[in-house]
Design an enzyme around this catalytic site. Structure first.
Site, PDB file in Angstrom:
ATOM      1  N   SER A  75      40.021 -20.067  28.818  1.00  0.00           N
ATOM      2  CA  SER A  75      41.371 -20.024  29.377  1.00  0.00           C
ATOM      3  C   SER A  75      41.528 -18.811  30.277  1.00  0.00           C
ATOM      4  O   SER A  75      41.488 -17.660  29.817  1.00  0.00           O
ATOM      5  CB  SER A  75      42.410 -19.986  28.260  1.00  0.00           C
ATOM      6  OG  SER A  75      43.670 -19.700  28.834  1.00  0.00           O
ATOM      7  N   HIS A 106      39.856 -23.515  32.084  1.00  0.00           N
ATOM      8  CA  HIS A 106      41.169 -23.935  31.592  1.00  0.00           C
ATOM      9  C   HIS A 106      42.240 -23.132  32.324  1.00  0.00           C
ATOM     10  O   HIS A 106      42.248 -21.900  32.278  1.00  0.00           O
ATOM     11  CB  HIS A 106      41.234 -23.720  30.079  1.00  0.00           C
ATOM     12  CG  HIS A 106      42.460 -24.283  29.432  1.00  0.00           C
ATOM     13  ND1 HIS A 106      42.589 -25.617  29.119  1.00  0.00           N
ATOM     14  CD2 HIS A 106      43.615 -23.697  29.040  1.00  0.00           C
ATOM     15  CE1 HIS A 106      43.769 -25.820  28.544  1.00  0.00           C
ATOM     16  NE2 HIS A 106      44.413 -24.671  28.497  1.00  0.00           N
ATOM     17  N   ASP A 146      46.139 -22.507  32.740  1.00  0.00           N
ATOM     18  CA  ASP A 146      47.426 -22.663  32.052  1.00  0.00           C
ATOM     19  C   ASP A 146      48.598 -22.411  32.989  1.00  0.00           C
ATOM     20  O   ASP A 146      48.839 -21.267  33.387  1.00  0.00           O
ATOM     21  CB  ASP A 146      47.514 -21.651  30.898  1.00  0.00           C
ATOM     22  CG  ASP A 146      46.679 -22.070  29.702  1.00  0.00           C
ATOM     23  OD1 ASP A 146      46.843 -23.209  29.234  1.00  0.00           O
ATOM     24  OD2 ASP A 146      45.878 -21.237  29.231  1.00  0.00           O
ATOM     25  N   MET A 196      52.597 -22.299  33.539  1.00  0.00           N
ATOM     26  CA  MET A 196      53.852 -22.163  32.776  1.00  0.00           C
ATOM     27  C   MET A 196      55.007 -21.919  33.741  1.00  0.00           C
ATOM     28  O   MET A 196      54.872 -21.129  34.674  1.00  0.00           O
ATOM     29  CB  MET A 196      53.739 -20.975  31.820  1.00  0.00           C
ATOM     30  CG  MET A 196      52.532 -21.056  30.900  1.00  0.00           C
ATOM     31  SD  MET A 196      52.494 -19.647  29.798  1.00  0.00           S
ATOM     32  CE  MET A 196      50.943 -19.956  28.948  1.00  0.00           C
ATOM     33  N   HIS A 233      46.244 -27.290  32.569  1.00  0.00           N
ATOM     34  CA  HIS A 233      47.158 -27.538  31.445  1.00  0.00           C
ATOM     35  C   HIS A 233      48.572 -27.193  31.899  1.00  0.00           C
ATOM     36  O   HIS A 233      48.924 -26.022  32.008  1.00  0.00           O
ATOM     37  CB  HIS A 233      46.706 -26.668  30.257  1.00  0.00           C
ATOM     38  CG  HIS A 233      47.580 -26.770  29.053  1.00  0.00           C
ATOM     39  ND1 HIS A 233      47.501 -25.874  28.000  1.00  0.00           N
ATOM     40  CD2 HIS A 233      48.547 -27.670  28.696  1.00  0.00           C
ATOM     41  CE1 HIS A 233      48.379 -26.211  27.066  1.00  0.00           C
ATOM     42  NE2 HIS A 233      49.034 -27.290  27.470  1.00  0.00           N
ATOM     43  N   MET A 255      52.227 -26.673  31.347  1.00  0.00           N
ATOM     44  CA  MET A 255      53.298 -26.439  30.371  1.00  0.00           C
ATOM     45  C   MET A 255      54.576 -26.270  31.181  1.00  0.00           C
ATOM     46  O   MET A 255      55.137 -25.184  31.298  1.00  0.00           O
ATOM     47  CB  MET A 255      52.976 -25.209  29.526  1.00  0.00           C
ATOM     48  CG  MET A 255      51.862 -25.474  28.518  1.00  0.00           C
ATOM     49  SD  MET A 255      51.090 -23.973  27.916  1.00  0.00           S
ATOM     50  CE  MET A 255      49.941 -23.671  29.249  1.00  0.00           C
ATOM     51  N   MET A 286      47.386 -28.746  20.530  1.00  0.00           N
ATOM     52  CA  MET A 286      47.695 -27.311  20.549  1.00  0.00           C
ATOM     53  C   MET A 286      47.585 -26.745  19.132  1.00  0.00           C
ATOM     54  O   MET A 286      48.191 -27.269  18.199  1.00  0.00           O
ATOM     55  CB  MET A 286      49.126 -27.074  21.068  1.00  0.00           C
ATOM     56  CG  MET A 286      49.335 -27.367  22.538  1.00  0.00           C
ATOM     57  SD  MET A 286      48.234 -26.467  23.657  1.00  0.00           S
ATOM     58  CE  MET A 286      48.628 -24.761  23.269  1.00  0.00           C
ATOM     59  N   ASP A 332      43.290 -26.145  21.701  1.00  0.00           N
ATOM     60  CA  ASP A 332      43.673 -24.970  22.492  1.00  0.00           C
ATOM     61  C   ASP A 332      44.567 -24.040  21.688  1.00  0.00           C
ATOM     62  O   ASP A 332      45.650 -24.439  21.266  1.00  0.00           O
ATOM     63  CB  ASP A 332      44.409 -25.482  23.741  1.00  0.00           C
ATOM     64  CG  ASP A 332      44.879 -24.388  24.674  1.00  0.00           C
ATOM     65  OD1 ASP A 332      44.483 -23.222  24.509  1.00  0.00           O
ATOM     66  OD2 ASP A 332      45.653 -24.725  25.596  1.00  0.00           O
TER      67      ASP A 332
HETATM   68  C1  DX5 Z   1      48.738 -21.123  25.349  1.00  0.00           C
HETATM   69  C2  DX5 Z   1      47.687 -21.613  26.289  1.00  0.00           C
HETATM   70  C3  DX5 Z   1      46.300 -21.349  25.847  1.00  0.00           C
HETATM   71  C4  DX5 Z   1      45.963 -19.895  25.693  1.00  0.00           C
HETATM   72  C5  DX5 Z   1      44.779 -19.767  24.797  1.00  0.00           C
HETATM   73  O1  DX5 Z   1      49.963 -21.552  25.799  1.00  0.00           O
HETATM   74  O2  DX5 Z   1      47.813 -23.008  26.487  1.00  0.00           O
HETATM   75  O3  DX5 Z   1      45.372 -21.999  26.693  1.00  0.00           O
HETATM   76  O4  DX5 Z   1      45.698 -19.269  26.906  1.00  0.00           O
HETATM   77  O5  DX5 Z   1      44.530 -18.420  24.577  1.00  0.00           O
HETATM   78  P1  DX5 Z   1      43.829 -17.914  23.238  1.00  0.00           P
HETATM   79  O6  DX5 Z   1      42.478 -18.535  23.199  1.00  0.00           O
HETATM   80  O7  DX5 Z   1      43.814 -16.443  23.409  1.00  0.00           O
HETATM   81  O8  DX5 Z   1      44.698 -18.369  22.098  1.00  0.00           O
HETATM   82 ZN    ZN Z   2      46.183 -24.083  27.519  1.00  0.00          ZN
END
Ligand code: DX5
Ligand code: ZN
Length: 227
Positions: A7, A32, A34, A36, A66, A68, A146, A184
């Site tokens: 990630s 990955h 992320d 947001m 991903h 969110m 998740m 994840d």
């Molecule tokens: C959380 C993300 C994850 C996060 C994982 O909202 O979707 O992908 O970055 O990070 P770690 O591996 O540190 O939990």
């Molecule tokens: Zn993620």
């Protein structure tokens, strides 16, 4: 062997390209990414322009995006154009688990992402039962379980995710589908998280802080690959 998707949320953004190249050179199958929006989750990360730059620098990488965000339908196209390989969005409508997007929206978004030429994933938060994605399994390339509340890296793994992974694995295998299971949140190269997820049937392990926070990220990726 489980695939590994580091990630980038836990990378050092002053050298995101170099960090991405480093994990790919270490054998990571995916990156990955992320996204947001400050609404779906109480945090804001990065968006389309950063993916576009990464994709220009590393065009052959698999971009595991991903989302969110509240409106995946609208933003799927710019992310696809920026280089996304796989676009995963959430079955939940907003911050509350168990308030799911309506069926027509799920169908339309899945179809839209496929038409854009990307693979499609659907994600469930910790409070949403795995069975909620069963009606869409035959249309999906991946289901993302998740194992933390989405929004932040570096949280503690929630072991309830293991039963959900196992349920999805069993249903996907029973129906002879190709759909991958990804997990994840809070995953590292230890028995209680990375190994337990792979043993439960996860195909792809996402790991952020465990990879980028390590003195030797390549060793962590190699250890995850043994599961
Ligand atoms: C959380 C993300 C994850 C996060 C994982 O909202 O979707 O992908 O970055 O990070 P770690 O591996 O540190 O939990
Ligand atoms: Zn993620």
């Amino acid at each position: 062997m489980a695939m590994v998707s580091p990630s980038l949320l836990s990378a050092d953004f002053t050298h995101l390209g170099a960090d991405s190249k480093m994990v790919l050179d270490a054998g990571a199958e995916m990156l990955h990414y992320d996204v947001m929006d400050g609404h779906f989750v109480p945090n804001i990360s990065f968006g389309v322009p950063v993916l576009k730059s990464l994709h220009a620098a590393l065009p052959d990488a698999f971009y595991d995006v991903h989302l969110m965000i509240e409106d995946p339908y609208t933003y799927a196209e710019p992310f696809a154009k920026a280089g996304a390989t796989l676009i995963t969005f959430h079955i939940e409508k907003g911050r509350e688990a168990n308030v799911l997007r309506p069926e027509y929206e799920l169908n339309a978004t899945i179809e839209h992402i496929h038409k854009l030429g990307c693979k499609v994933g659907l994600s469930v938060k910790p409070g949403t039962p795995a069975e909620t994605v069963f009606p869409w399994l035959d249309k999906l390339d991946l289901v993302l379980v998740m194992s933390v509340e989405p929004g932040f890296g570096g949280q503690k793994f929630m072991p309830q995710a293991l039963d959900k992974i196992a349920l999805l694995r069993a249903e996907i295998d029973r129906r002879g589908l190709e759909c991958l299971v990804e997990v994840d949140g809070g995953i590292g190269a230890d028995e209680a998280t990375g190994k337990a997820c792979a043993d439960a049937g996860a195909d792809v392990l996402v790991a952020g802080s465990a990879v980028f926070g390590a003195a030797d990220p390549a060793a962590v990726i190699a250890a995850l690959h043994t599961y």
